[in-house]
Structures are given as C-alpha cells and as structure tokens.
Write a protein that holds these residues in place. Sequence first.
Motif, mmCIF file in Angstrom:
data_model
loop_
_atom_site.group_PDB
_atom_site.id
_atom_site.type_symbol
_atom_site.label_atom_id
_atom_site.label_comp_id
_atom_site.label_asym_id
_atom_site.label_seq_id
_atom_site.Cartn_x
_atom_site.Cartn_y
_atom_site.Cartn_z
ATOM 1 N N ILE A 135 0.835 -1.198 0.000
ATOM 2 C CA ILE A 135 0.000 0.000 0.000
ATOM 3 C C ILE A 135 0.873 1.253 0.000
ATOM 4 O O ILE A 135 0.673 2.171 -0.808
ATOM 5 N N VAL A 136 1.855 1.286 0.894
ATOM 6 C CA VAL A 136 2.713 2.462 1.019
ATOM 7 C C VAL A 136 3.482 2.704 -0.276
ATOM 8 O O VAL A 136 3.579 3.840 -0.768
ATOM 9 N N PHE A 137 4.011 1.638 -0.864
ATOM 10 C CA PHE A 137 4.795 1.798 -2.096
ATOM 11 C C PHE A 137 3.924 2.301 -3.244
ATOM 12 O O PHE A 137 4.319 3.195 -4.001
ATOM 13 N N LEU A 138 2.719 1.748 -3.387
ATOM 14 C CA LEU A 138 1.823 2.193 -4.456
ATOM 15 C C LEU A 138 1.457 3.663 -4.302
ATOM 16 O O LEU A 138 1.482 4.431 -5.271
ATOM 17 N N VAL A 139 1.119 4.052 -3.070
ATOM 18 C CA VAL A 139 0.719 5.446 -2.853
ATOM 19 C C VAL A 139 1.908 6.385 -3.024
ATOM 20 O O VAL A 139 1.765 7.476 -3.600
ATOM 21 N N LEU A 140 3.077 6.002 -2.542
ATOM 22 C CA LEU A 140 4.260 6.831 -2.742
ATOM 23 C C LEU A 140 4.533 7.022 -4.227
ATOM 24 O O LEU A 140 4.842 8.133 -4.680
ATOM 25 N N THR A 141 4.405 5.955 -4.998
ATOM 26 C CA THR A 141 4.641 6.043 -6.440
ATOM 27 C C THR A 141 3.652 6.998 -7.098
ATOM 28 O O THR A 141 4.029 7.869 -7.883
#
Length: 300
Positions: A98-104
Amino acid sequence: ENVGRLRAAFALMEGVIWVGYVAGPTLGHLCAASLSYSATFFLASIALFSAALLALFGLPETLPPQNRSKPFEWKRAYPFYGFIYLLEHTYARKLAAIVFLVLTGAIGSTAIVPLYVKKHFAMSTVEVGLVQSVIFGMGAIGLLVVLPALRRCGASVKRVIMISLLGTSIGTGCFGFINAGWQAFVVSCGFLMSGVLFSVGRAALTRTFGKRHRGTTLAAYGSMEVLAAALSPLIFPTIYARSQRGGVPLGSGMAFVVAASICAVALLVASLLPDDPPPPCSTDSSYERVEGLGPIPVTP
C-alpha cells in the motif's frame, strides 16, 4: 518516560520535514524567479552540504560502544536486510505494498504538477511554487488536525488508511480535469489525507515488529520511499509527454488519472487488512532463526 521522549522526537522530526515540504517549493520557485534556476540549484547545494557537515560534526553517536566493533556485512546492509522483515510478515507485506503504491502515485503526480499548471494555465514561476506548497501544506494539516480527530473518534487503523487512500485518489484524479489555474489551488485540498496515510503507514509498520526491530523497519520504509522517488519521476513525466501528442483519453490529465488508479489499487489492498495491526512480534519466541540472516518473523 522513554516512550514519551521517543514520541516527542518523532513528532518534532515529522513537523520539521513537513515545514520543509511546505516552504521548499515556494522558496525554490521564488529564487528561480528572482535570481535564476542555476542560482537556485547552487543555493540548494549549499544548504544540503551544510546539513551534511552538521550531521557529521554536530550529531552524537547513538550506536552503543559494544556494537561498534561488529564487522560490516552486506546481508545486513540497508535496505536489503530490512525488506526481509516486511516480506516475511503477512500484515507488513500488505502494508508495504500500500505504502509503495501510494508513494509512487503521489510522488509521480506531484512531479508533473509544475509542468501541467505552467503550460496549460500560464502560471508564473512563483504561482507554480505556491501550488506545490498548498499540496504539501494540505498533507501537513491532515497530519496535525485530521489524524488526531479520526483517532479520537475511535477509527481503526484500517479505516484511517482507507479514508486516506480514498481522499488521495480523488484529489489526484481531479487534477486531470481542471480547466483553470485557480482550480489547481482548490483541487490541492484533495491531498489533505496524504500526510495522514504516510504517517499511519510508517507507525503501523514499526508497531508490527516492536521496539527490537524498529530501526530495521524504518530503514525498509525509507528504502521504499527512495525506490518510489527514483521510479515515479521517470514513469509519470513519460506518460505526460506522450499524452501531449494527441489521441490519448483525457489528454494531458491522463497521468493524474493513472496516479489515482494506482491509489485505487492500494485501496483494494487496504480492504484486506485487519482493523488494527496484530500484536508486535517482539519476543524471541515469535521468531525463527534463518541461517545467516538473523531473526525473521514467522508469517501469521
């Protein structure tokens, strides 16, 4: 007492980071408009070099003396060792995705905001900086005001994450449909929940593994930020540049819709989370010994 000091330290760091996020774009664009772009980069390099000197000569060593004699091992080097903890734990694995997708999505969409508003709405350099400052300012307000309000209302970690993802998806997607410069400032309010999401995600990750491995999980979180910051400015400007050629649905706003779609995928992953993080895996009985890699959490 130690917990209180730790929370105060994290709060102070979080506040300083968000002050930099808010002030940086406006100050940078103001310098570019008043001086030049080359002078702006020169001044930024001086600030970064000064920070490096301050860290080198002004910060005390926090590593205990008994741990300083351990030989360097690549398998424990940042960020690879930290990722092992995330991948071996079901909750952390979903949260990391979740964090990686949103950061991207967030970093990528923010990267093309200056290009988008300056070209299509003829904004001045300073106005472009103000738009970026408003975006980051909304994140700071969400962190300082909205997050405490949600927690006081008894919202679970899962609900806070899902509300944050929904708000970020809407705010990012709306950028692709604006048709006037003033609307950019209004739509920036949609990023109100972005600061909440990043803070809650980081806190939930560190609680998953307890005090013993807080540093490792924070390092893994930082490595995800670095990876997203490296990839997204390459992906989204490419989408934006190709959308200028015509024949692309939504035209120049397509990149923002793609970013919103990535946040929507993260929202689907968040729906699979339990309401609150599982108890910390901080006791020795919660770990297995993997040859050469140290204690690894058992997947629940």
